[in-house]
Design a protein around this motif. Structure first.
Motif, PDB file in Angstrom:
ATOM      1  N   MET A   1      -3.448  -8.877  -7.493  1.00 27.10           N
ATOM      2  CA  MET A   1      -2.411  -8.109  -6.790  1.00 27.10           C
ATOM      3  C   MET A   1      -2.844  -7.812  -5.362  1.00 27.10           C
ATOM      4  N   ALA A   2      -4.080  -7.348  -5.201  1.00 30.28           N
ATOM      5  CA  ALA A   2      -4.585  -7.078  -3.863  1.00 30.28           C
ATOM      6  C   ALA A   2      -4.614  -8.355  -3.029  1.00 30.28           C
ATOM      7  N   SER A   3      -5.013  -9.463  -3.653  1.00 28.02           N
ATOM      8  CA  SER A   3      -5.085 -10.736  -2.935  1.00 28.02           C
ATOM      9  C   SER A   3      -3.710 -11.196  -2.471  1.00 28.02           C
ATOM     10  N   ARG A   4      -2.700 -11.041  -3.334  1.00 25.04           N
ATOM     11  CA  ARG A   4      -1.358 -11.476  -2.951  1.00 25.04           C
ATOM     12  C   ARG A   4      -0.777 -10.603  -1.852  1.00 25.04           C
ATOM     13  N   LEU A   5      -0.994  -9.293  -1.944  1.00 25.72           N
ATOM     14  CA  LEU A   5      -0.499  -8.403  -0.898  1.00 25.72           C
ATOM     15  C   LEU A   5      -1.252  -8.647   0.418  1.00 25.72           C
ATOM     16  N   ARG A   6      -2.561  -8.898   0.312  1.00 30.76           N
ATOM     17  CA  ARG A   6      -3.340  -9.206   1.519  1.00 30.76           C
ATOM     18  C   ARG A   6      -2.783 -10.446   2.193  1.00 30.76           C
ATOM     19  N   ASP A   7      -2.470 -11.462   1.386  1.00 31.12           N
ATOM     20  CA  ASP A   7      -1.913 -12.699   1.937  1.00 31.12           C
ATOM     21  C   ASP A   7      -0.568 -12.444   2.598  1.00 31.12           C
TER      22      ASP A   7
ATOM     23  N   PRO B   1       6.347  -1.285  -1.471  1.00 29.42           N
ATOM     24  CA  PRO B   1       7.217  -0.710  -2.510  1.00 29.42           C
ATOM     25  C   PRO B   1       6.499   0.403  -3.278  1.00 29.42           C
ATOM     26  N   SER B   2       7.272   1.211  -3.966  1.00 26.61           N
ATOM     27  CA  SER B   2       6.695   2.292  -4.772  1.00 26.61           C
ATOM     28  C   SER B   2       5.797   1.720  -5.860  1.00 26.61           C
ATOM     29  N   GLN B   3       4.944   2.585  -6.424  1.00 27.22           N
ATOM     30  CA  GLN B   3       4.069   2.127  -7.498  1.00 27.22           C
ATOM     31  C   GLN B   3       4.881   1.587  -8.673  1.00 27.22           C
ATOM     32  N   GLU B   4       5.994   2.247  -8.974  1.00 25.79           N
ATOM     33  CA  GLU B   4       6.835   1.789 -10.077  1.00 25.79           C
ATOM     34  C   GLU B   4       7.349   0.372  -9.818  1.00 25.79           C
ATOM     35  N   ALA B   5       7.764   0.128  -8.575  1.00 17.24           N
ATOM     36  CA  ALA B   5       8.252  -1.211  -8.234  1.00 17.24           C
ATOM     37  C   ALA B   5       7.131  -2.241  -8.308  1.00 17.24           C
ATOM     38  N   LEU B   6       5.924  -1.834  -7.903  1.00  7.70           N
ATOM     39  CA  LEU B   6       4.784  -2.753  -7.968  1.00  7.70           C
ATOM     40  C   LEU B   6       4.391  -3.047  -9.409  1.00  7.70           C
ATOM     41  N   PHE B   7       4.505  -2.022 -10.301  1.00  5.89           N
ATOM     42  CA  PHE B   7       4.256  -2.269 -11.723  1.00  5.89           C
ATOM     43  C   PHE B   7       5.123  -3.425 -12.197  1.00  5.89           C
ATOM     44  N   ALA B   8       6.414  -3.313 -11.885  1.00  3.88           N
ATOM     45  CA  ALA B   8       7.376  -4.298 -12.358  1.00  3.88           C
ATOM     46  C   ALA B   8       7.162  -5.662 -11.703  1.00  3.88           C
TER      47      ALA B   8
ATOM     48  N   VAL C   1       1.522  -5.287 -14.004  1.00  3.35           N
ATOM     49  CA  VAL C   1       0.179  -4.736 -14.229  1.00  3.35           C
ATOM     50  C   VAL C   1       0.289  -3.251 -14.549  1.00  3.35           C
ATOM     51  N   SER C   2      -0.823  -2.673 -14.972  1.00  2.00           N
ATOM     52  CA  SER C   2      -0.863  -1.264 -15.353  1.00  2.00           C
ATOM     53  C   SER C   2      -1.009  -0.374 -14.126  1.00  2.00           C
ATOM     54  N   PRO C   3      -0.665   0.915 -14.234  1.00  2.22           N
ATOM     55  CA  PRO C   3      -0.858   1.851 -13.116  1.00  2.22           C
ATOM     56  C   PRO C   3      -2.284   1.875 -12.582  1.00  2.22           C
ATOM     57  N   PRO C   4      -3.330   1.869 -13.419  1.00  5.57           N
ATOM     58  CA  PRO C   4      -4.689   1.838 -12.856  1.00  5.57           C
ATOM     59  C   PRO C   4      -4.953   0.595 -12.008  1.00  5.57           C
TER      60      PRO C   4
ATOM     61  N   ARG D   1      -3.380   1.154  -8.613  1.00  7.01           N
ATOM     62  CA  ARG D   1      -4.185   2.084  -7.810  1.00  7.01           C
ATOM     63  C   ARG D   1      -5.445   1.396  -7.284  1.00  7.01           C
ATOM     64  N   GLU D   2      -6.070   0.567  -8.115  1.00  2.00           N
ATOM     65  CA  GLU D   2      -7.269  -0.137  -7.679  1.00  2.00           C
ATOM     66  C   GLU D   2      -6.952  -1.127  -6.555  1.00  2.00           C
ATOM     67  N   ALA D   3      -5.813  -1.805  -6.679  1.00  2.00           N
ATOM     68  CA  ALA D   3      -5.404  -2.732  -5.619  1.00  2.00           C
ATOM     69  C   ALA D   3      -5.174  -1.989  -4.306  1.00  2.00           C
ATOM     70  N   MET D   4      -4.567  -0.794  -4.388  1.00  2.00           N
ATOM     71  CA  MET D   4      -4.352   0.010  -3.182  1.00  2.00           C
ATOM     72  C   MET D   4      -5.683   0.425  -2.557  1.00  2.00           C
ATOM     73  N   HIS D   5      -6.653   0.768  -3.408  1.00  3.81           N
ATOM     74  CA  HIS D   5      -7.985   1.140  -2.908  1.00  3.81           C
ATOM     75  C   HIS D   5      -8.632  -0.038  -2.180  1.00  3.81           C
ATOM     76  N   ILE D   6      -8.479  -1.226  -2.738  1.00  4.44           N
ATOM     77  CA  ILE D   6      -9.069  -2.420  -2.120  1.00  4.44           C
ATOM     78  C   ILE D   6      -8.460  -2.660  -0.745  1.00  4.44           C
ATOM     79  N   LEU D   7      -7.125  -2.614  -0.670  1.00  5.30           N
ATOM     80  CA  LEU D   7      -6.450  -2.868   0.602  1.00  5.30           C
ATOM     81  C   LEU D   7      -6.741  -1.772   1.619  1.00  5.30           C
ATOM     82  N   GLU D   8      -6.883  -0.539   1.128  1.00  2.89           N
ATOM     83  CA  GLU D   8      -7.219   0.562   2.033  1.00  2.89           C
ATOM     84  C   GLU D   8      -8.628   0.378   2.576  1.00  2.89           C
TER      85      GLU D   8
END
Length: 246
Positions: free
Chosen positions: A1-7, A21-28, A32-35, A38-45
């Motif tokens: 997820m982090a890799s695709r958003l980074r790209d 998008p919101s976390q709910e939209a990203l889930f869908a 992937v799961s909420p954790p 959150r981990e993908a957001m931490h990576i990109l941050e």
């Protein structure tokens, strides 16, 4: 997820200031799961590609890689190695004149280089009597030479060094000298004269002269700043407080 958003960010599908998008939209979207979100957001941050706002106006805001963010990382590395501003200015003493020569060699220099350098010089002239503005205005001229050289890798790498040196130089002349007179008028007049001569050489397309003038001017400016504060080391905290270099 982090890799695709980074790209998506690096290829321009997401641009500076976009909100993910919101976390709910990203889930869908990613299944992937909420954790995991959150981990993908931490990576990109951690990559500096997003900043997460919290509260009622929360969300993850996209940031493009820049010379400023590169400079902050380089500054932290240099600080851990006890590198000094003298090291940075020595690097620029070799590299910035190359950019000046490249500016002079550009066939489109009269539209893509000269107006930007002229604007920086005009601002120096306009605010010459306001001594507190002198160093930031002078730095804009040097930064414009790098920014308009026409080579993106050089713009990024040398631009990062410009940001680091600018932060140090601004700190020196605001801390070490009297706030009412941060730099002596004769020094300011000499630097402005050098800038005008360098601008003239670039406008004429005289690359060898531009390289020579840039080197001579940088050597003089380096002496003045290092003489005012020669014992400092690189301080990464100064870089994060600096101006935007875009």
């Amino acid at each position: 997820m982090a890799s695709r958003l980074r790209d998506d960010i690096l290829t321009g599908r997401l641009t500076e200031g976009d909100v993910l998008p919101s976390q709910e939209a990203l889930f869908a979207q990613f299944g992937v799961s909420p954790p995991a979100v959150r981990e993908a957001m931490h990576i990109l941050e951690s990559d500096g590609l997003i900043s997460v706002r919290r509260g009622n106006v929360g969300g993850a805001v996209v940031h493009l890689p820049s010379a400023e963010r590169t400079a902050q990382m380089i500054g932290m590395v240099l600080q851990t190695r006890a590198a000094t501003p003298a090291d940075v200015s020595e690097a620029l003493l070799h590299l910035e004149p190359i950019c000046a020569g490249m500016c002079a060699a550009r066939e489109d220099r009269m539209t893509e280089v000269v107006p930007y350098l002229q604007a920086a010089v005009d601002l120096q002239v306009e605010q010459f009597d306001t001594s507190s503005h002198y160093v930031p205005n002078a730095r804009r001229f040097h930064e414009a030479i790098v920014r308009r050289c026409g080579n993106e890798p050089m713009i990024l790498v040398i631009g990062a060094l410009e940001v680091i040196w600018s932060a140090h130089e601004s700190a020196v002349w605001s801390d070490e000298c009297s706030p009412a007179d941060p730099m002596r008028p004769p020094t300011m007049r000499a630097a402005l004269r050098d800038h005008n001569r360098l601008l003239e050489a670039i406008a004429e397309g005289d690359s060898p002269r531009a390289v020579r003038l840039a080197g001579q001017h940088l050597a003089a400016a380096r002496r003045d700043t290092l003489a005012a504060a020669s014992s400092r080391t690189i301080e990464a905290r100064l870089i994060s407080n600096g101006q935007d270099w875009t």
